[in-house]
Design a protein around this motif. Structure first.
Motif, PDB file in Angstrom:
ATOM      1  N   GLY A   1      22.245  62.802  37.296  1.00  0.00           N
ATOM      2  CA  GLY A   1      21.171  63.780  37.214  1.00  0.00           C
ATOM      3  C   GLY A   1      19.804  63.237  36.853  1.00  0.00           C
ATOM      4  N   THR A   2      19.678  61.930  36.709  1.00  0.00           N
ATOM      5  CA  THR A   2      18.379  61.350  36.371  1.00  0.00           C
ATOM      6  C   THR A   2      17.464  61.407  37.583  1.00  0.00           C
ATOM      7  OG1 THR A   2      19.449  59.857  34.806  1.00  0.00           O
ATOM      8  CG2 THR A   2      17.216  59.278  35.495  1.00  0.00           C
ATOM      9  N   THR A   3      16.247  61.880  37.371  1.00  0.00           N
ATOM     10  CA  THR A   3      15.263  61.950  38.452  1.00  0.00           C
ATOM     11  C   THR A   3      14.075  61.048  38.191  1.00  0.00           C
ATOM     12  OG1 THR A   3      14.087  63.803  37.438  1.00  0.00           O
ATOM     13  CG2 THR A   3      15.873  64.337  38.978  1.00  0.00           C
ATOM     14  N   THR A   4      13.887  60.629  36.947  1.00  0.00           N
ATOM     15  CA  THR A   4      12.732  59.823  36.576  1.00  0.00           C
ATOM     16  C   THR A   4      13.185  58.687  35.666  1.00  0.00           C
ATOM     17  OG1 THR A   4      11.332  61.782  36.717  1.00  0.00           O
ATOM     18  CG2 THR A   4      10.426  59.880  35.554  1.00  0.00           C
ATOM     19  N   PHE A   5      12.694  57.483  35.962  1.00  0.00           N
ATOM     20  CA  PHE A   5      13.104  56.280  35.254  1.00  0.00           C
ATOM     21  C   PHE A   5      11.934  55.698  34.484  1.00  0.00           C
ATOM     22  CE2 PHE A   5      15.983  56.951  38.636  1.00  0.00           C
ATOM     23  CZ  PHE A   5      17.175  56.327  38.333  1.00  0.00           C
ATOM     24  N   GLY A   6      12.135  55.417  33.202  1.00  0.00           N
ATOM     25  CA  GLY A   6      11.195  54.640  32.413  1.00  0.00           C
ATOM     26  C   GLY A   6      11.720  53.219  32.419  1.00  0.00           C
ATOM     27  N   GLU A   7      11.143  52.365  33.240  1.00  0.00           N
ATOM     28  CA  GLU A   7      11.699  51.035  33.501  1.00  0.00           C
ATOM     29  C   GLU A   7      10.903  49.943  32.810  1.00  0.00           C
ATOM     30  OE1 GLU A   7      13.896  47.865  35.299  1.00  0.00           O
ATOM     31  OE2 GLU A   7      14.365  49.956  34.923  1.00  0.00           O
ATOM     32  N   PHE A   8      11.621  49.037  32.153  1.00  0.00           N
ATOM     33  CA  PHE A   8      11.062  47.839  31.545  1.00  0.00           C
ATOM     34  C   PHE A   8      11.648  46.669  32.316  1.00  0.00           C
ATOM     35  CE2 PHE A   8      10.935  51.163  28.515  1.00  0.00           C
ATOM     36  CZ  PHE A   8       9.824  50.919  27.709  1.00  0.00           C
ATOM     37  N   SER A   9      10.816  45.889  32.977  1.00  0.00           N
ATOM     38  CA  SER A   9      11.333  44.853  33.861  1.00  0.00           C
ATOM     39  C   SER A   9      10.486  43.595  33.799  1.00  0.00           C
ATOM     40  CB  SER A   9      11.341  45.374  35.307  1.00  0.00           C
ATOM     41  OG  SER A   9      11.763  44.362  36.192  1.00  0.00           O
ATOM     42  N   ARG A  10      11.151  42.463  33.906  1.00  0.00           N
ATOM     43  CA  ARG A  10      10.430  41.194  34.032  1.00  0.00           C
ATOM     44  C   ARG A  10       9.994  40.967  35.471  1.00  0.00           C
ATOM     45  NH1 ARG A  10      14.640  39.241  30.220  1.00  0.00           N
ATOM     46  NH2 ARG A  10      13.545  38.965  28.258  1.00  0.00           N
ATOM     47  N   ARG A  11      10.640  41.657  36.411  1.00  0.00           N
ATOM     48  CA  ARG A  11      10.356  41.473  37.829  1.00  0.00           C
ATOM     49  C   ARG A  11      10.162  42.830  38.516  1.00  0.00           C
ATOM     50  NH1 ARG A  11      11.772  36.903  40.639  1.00  0.00           N
ATOM     51  NH2 ARG A  11      10.468  37.946  42.166  1.00  0.00           N
ATOM     52  N   PRO A  12       9.033  43.506  38.267  1.00  0.00           N
ATOM     53  CA  PRO A  12       8.805  44.800  38.902  1.00  0.00           C
ATOM     54  C   PRO A  12       8.805  44.726  40.425  1.00  0.00           C
ATOM     55  CG  PRO A  12       6.830  44.050  37.746  1.00  0.00           C
ATOM     56  CD  PRO A  12       7.927  43.098  37.398  1.00  0.00           C
ATOM     57  N   ASP A  13       8.449  43.572  40.980  1.00  0.00           N
ATOM     58  CA  ASP A  13       8.447  43.432  42.435  1.00  0.00           C
ATOM     59  C   ASP A  13       9.844  43.584  43.029  1.00  0.00           C
ATOM     60  OD1 ASP A  13       8.847  40.917  40.990  1.00  0.00           O
ATOM     61  OD2 ASP A  13       8.876  39.940  42.952  1.00  0.00           O
ATOM     62  N   LEU A  14      10.893  43.385  42.216  1.00  0.00           N
ATOM     63  CA  LEU A  14      12.260  43.554  42.697  1.00  0.00           C
ATOM     64  C   LEU A  14      12.764  44.988  42.534  1.00  0.00           C
ATOM     65  CD1 LEU A  14      13.915  40.321  41.246  1.00  0.00           C
ATOM     66  CD2 LEU A  14      13.098  40.722  43.576  1.00  0.00           C
ATOM     67  N   VAL A  15      12.312  45.683  41.491  1.00  0.00           N
ATOM     68  CA  VAL A  15      12.854  47.021  41.225  1.00  0.00           C
ATOM     69  C   VAL A  15      12.095  48.136  41.931  1.00  0.00           C
ATOM     70  CG1 VAL A  15      13.881  46.309  39.037  1.00  0.00           C
ATOM     71  CG2 VAL A  15      11.613  47.340  39.038  1.00  0.00           C
ATOM     72  N   VAL A  16      10.788  47.963  42.126  1.00  0.00           N
ATOM     73  CA  VAL A  16       9.990  49.026  42.748  1.00  0.00           C
ATOM     74  C   VAL A  16      10.520  49.402  44.139  1.00  0.00           C
ATOM     75  CG1 VAL A  16       7.704  49.595  43.669  1.00  0.00           C
ATOM     76  CG2 VAL A  16       7.922  48.668  41.363  1.00  0.00           C
ATOM     77  N   PRO A  17      10.845  48.445  45.015  1.00  0.00           N
ATOM     78  CA  PRO A  17      11.366  48.842  46.329  1.00  0.00           C
ATOM     79  C   PRO A  17      12.670  49.658  46.248  1.00  0.00           C
ATOM     80  CG  PRO A  17      10.698  46.547  46.370  1.00  0.00           C
ATOM     81  CD  PRO A  17      10.637  46.986  44.937  1.00  0.00           C
ATOM     82  N   VAL A  18      13.486  49.387  45.246  1.00  0.00           N
ATOM     83  CA  VAL A  18      14.724  50.156  45.074  1.00  0.00           C
ATOM     84  C   VAL A  18      14.402  51.592  44.677  1.00  0.00           C
ATOM     85  CG1 VAL A  18      16.900  50.341  43.797  1.00  0.00           C
ATOM     86  CG2 VAL A  18      16.039  48.083  44.473  1.00  0.00           C
ATOM     87  N   PHE A  19      13.466  51.774  43.735  1.00  0.00           N
ATOM     88  CA  PHE A  19      13.052  53.123  43.333  1.00  0.00           C
ATOM     89  C   PHE A  19      12.456  53.873  44.515  1.00  0.00           C
ATOM     90  CE2 PHE A  19      12.262  51.385  38.824  1.00  0.00           C
ATOM     91  CZ  PHE A  19      13.556  51.674  38.442  1.00  0.00           C
TER      92      PHE A  19
END
Length: 157
Positions: free
Chosen positions: A120-138
């Motif tokens: 049921g999660t619709t919004t993620f508060g993400e802490f990442s060392r590599r945002p370039d890897l996670v943003v495309p997934v989101f």
């Protein structure tokens, strides 16, 4: 009656609106094109909206628009590796995180997003060392996120 894609009815809604957790008993929620249109008393919502798809969540708690405010999605792939280690962040998780390659980090993020959306999660508060890897997934999953780059000031051991 207004046509919508989905009606969800349930005994317990926690909307996070108003005081406390926004508890609303015996409610229904109208959803159209992926957006929450209305939440209110069951009789009122079901009299105002019609949908071909209905979900009864009578024995569940409904958390519309659930936000997980602190995630490290790429590290999801490492869960269970270090919880039984003393000082687990420094001596357990840390060494494994430093060995994650790009593919493993992306796969960890994909796994975390699938599981979180299913819950049921619709919004993620993400802490990442590599945002370039996670943003495309989101973006591919169509979820909202608030992203910050992890900054670690402690010296590596």
């Amino acid at each position: 009656m207004v046509p919508v894609d989905l009606l969800i009815s349930g005994s317990h809604f926690l909307t996070m609106e108003g005081d406390g957790v926004g508890y609303m008993p015996n409610c229904a929620m109208a959803v159209d094109r992926g957006k929450i249109i209305a939440i209110g008393p069951h009789k009122e919502i079901t009299a105002s909206y019609r949908a071909n798809r209905r979900i009864s969540a009578e024995h569940h708690v409904v958390l519309p628009g659930f936000i997980d405010a602190h995630m490290h999605t790429s590290e999801c792939i490492l869960r269970g590796l270090a919880q039984d280690t003393a000082n687990w962040m420094m001596y357990g998780l840390g060494p494994f995180v430093s060995q994650l390659d790009e593919d493993a980090a992306r796969l960890g993020t994909e796994l975390a997003v699938v599981e979180a959306v299913r819950a049921g999660t619709t919004t993620f508060g993400e802490f990442s060392r590599r945002p370039d890897l996670v943003v495309p997934v989101f973006e591919k999953a169509g979820v909202r996120s608030q992203l910050t780059v992890t900054i670690r000031e402690a010296e590596d051991r």
